[in-house]
Design a protein around this motif. Structure first.
Motif, mmCIF file in Angstrom:
data_model
loop_
_atom_site.group_PDB
_atom_site.id
_atom_site.type_symbol
_atom_site.label_atom_id
_atom_site.label_comp_id
_atom_site.label_asym_id
_atom_site.label_seq_id
_atom_site.Cartn_x
_atom_site.Cartn_y
_atom_site.Cartn_z
ATOM 1 N N ALA A 24 0.799 -1.245 -0.008
ATOM 2 C CA ALA A 24 -0.091 0.029 -0.039
ATOM 3 C C ALA A 24 0.754 1.372 0.067
ATOM 4 N N GLY A 25 1.835 1.168 0.815
ATOM 5 C CA GLY A 25 2.755 2.153 0.715
ATOM 6 C C GLY A 25 3.461 2.382 -0.639
ATOM 7 N N TRP A 26 3.878 1.363 -1.244
ATOM 8 C CA TRP A 26 4.532 1.619 -2.416
ATOM 9 C C TRP A 26 3.610 2.231 -3.498
ATOM 10 N N VAL A 27 2.463 1.794 -3.525
ATOM 11 C CA VAL A 27 1.167 2.274 -4.459
ATOM 12 C C VAL A 27 1.218 3.813 -4.091
ATOM 13 N N LEU A 28 1.045 4.028 -2.862
ATOM 14 C CA LEU A 28 0.677 5.452 -2.454
ATOM 15 C C LEU A 28 1.968 6.491 -2.871
ATOM 16 N N ASN A 29 3.538 5.806 -2.842
ATOM 17 C CA ASN A 29 4.386 6.587 -3.130
ATOM 18 C C ASN A 29 4.432 6.850 -4.863
ATOM 19 N N ARG A 30 4.004 5.834 -5.562
ATOM 20 C CA ARG A 30 3.959 6.138 -6.935
ATOM 21 C C ARG A 30 3.161 7.154 -7.565
ATOM 22 N N GLY A 69 2.120 9.578 -5.627
ATOM 23 C CA GLY A 69 2.251 10.937 -5.279
ATOM 24 C C GLY A 69 3.424 11.539 -6.375
ATOM 25 N N LYS A 70 4.363 10.586 -6.760
ATOM 26 C CA LYS A 70 5.383 10.946 -7.822
ATOM 27 C C LYS A 70 4.641 11.417 -9.085
ATOM 28 N N LYS A 71 3.699 10.733 -9.411
ATOM 29 C CA LYS A 71 2.904 11.232 -10.845
ATOM 30 C C LYS A 71 2.348 12.432 -10.554
ATOM 31 N N GLU A 72 1.821 12.792 -9.552
ATOM 32 C CA GLU A 72 1.073 14.218 -9.249
ATOM 33 C C GLU A 72 2.021 15.181 -9.327
ATOM 34 N N ASN A 73 3.242 14.964 -9.047
ATOM 35 C CA ASN A 73 4.200 16.019 -8.953
ATOM 36 C C ASN A 73 4.730 16.208 -10.438
#
Length: 288
Positions: free
Chosen positions: A276-282, A284-288
């Protein structure tokens, strides 16, 4: 010439007519020496010339075929009632076929002129026979022989210018019949079997003697639990019962009731949280 031929033809015709008349009328000798009404007799002998023995036993029966009559000095046979109308021409009486033909015309119950048994010498004598023509039949064969063939005999019988009133006849005998050996009589079988002998009485058996008293089993001595070790108790006491007898001096940790099922649950939860953390991290990178 014509008159001579005519006379020859006329003579031939007259001769033919005479022959026809002689053949159509029953033949019998013409003689003034016959005594009509005189009784005659017949003497028959049955003899086997081949084996030179007489035929014994049997019976001969005579049937009167015709009576003797005289008209205008001529003698002839006149058929009796049983043979009237048979149509058999009485020519040569020695012809054996005449007798066979007349036998066929015998009625079911013919009139019997005479019957006579054949004696032990093979003779059969029949007397007091009226003049006439007789058919002789062997109605009962002699012992060991077939019956003779039927034959005709005239009473009286002409002998030149004389007449024979007592006639002798020796007919040809029949074939011999082989004798069948006598079969011995079968012995009578008794209706009931002979009496069965009585069964001997069964001897009395002696009475069974009383069974002797069985001795009582002697008392068994006190059986120790282990005879070999009389002083060995069943469960020897273990003072100061250590948990491990091999290491009596090393104490063992007591059981605390710890369970193993939380381990896989916690591992799966950690993997899920990491994912779940890895998905959330991805994201967040796409939104930036």
């Amino acid at each position: 010439m014509k008159s001579i031929d005519l006379r020859h033809r006329l003579a031939a015709v007259l001769l033919a007519v005479c022959l026809v008349v002689c053949c159509t009328l029953p033949a019998f000798a013409t003689s003034a020496n016959i005594v009509l009404g005189r009784l005659g007799s017949l003497h028959v002998r049955l003899y086997d010339t081949h084996n030179d023995v007489p035929l014994r036993g049997g019976e001969l029966t005579l049937y009167q075929v015709a009576t003797v009559k005289r008209t205008n000095g001529n003698l002839y046979f006149d058929y009796t009632g049983d043979f009237a109308g048979c149509g058999v021409v009485l020519g040569d009486l020695s012809d054996s076929t005449l007798a066979d033909q007349l036998v066929k015309y015998l009625p079911v119950v013919p009139a019997i002129a005479a019957q006579q048994d054949v004696n032990e010498e093979g003779y059969a004598d029949i007397t007091k026979l009226p003049q006439g023509l007789y058919l002789v039949v062997q109605t009962e064969a002699s012992h060991g022989y077939e019956a003779i063939k039927p034959f005709l005999v005239s009473i009286p019988m002409p002998d030149g210018d004389n007449w024979i009133y007592d006639v002798d006849a020796t007919p040809k005998v029949g074939a011999t019949i082989p004798e069948t050996p006598d079969i011995p009589d079968t012995p009578d079988v008794p209706v009931t079997p002979p009496d069965t002998p009585d069964t001997p009485d069964t001897p009395d058996f002696p009475e069974q003697p009383d069974t002797p008293d069985t001795p009582v089993s002697p008392d068994s001595p006190d059986n120790p639990v282990s005879p070999g070790n009389p002083d060995n108790p069943v469960s020897p006491e273990n003072p100061d019962n250590p948990v491990s007898p091999s290491n009596p001096d090393k104490p063992v940790l007591p059981q605390t009731g710890q369970l193993n099922w939380p381990v896989p649950v916690l591992a799966c939860s950690g993997v899920l949280l990491f994912a779940a953390g890895w998905v959330l991290n991805r994201q967040g990178k796409k939104e930036n």
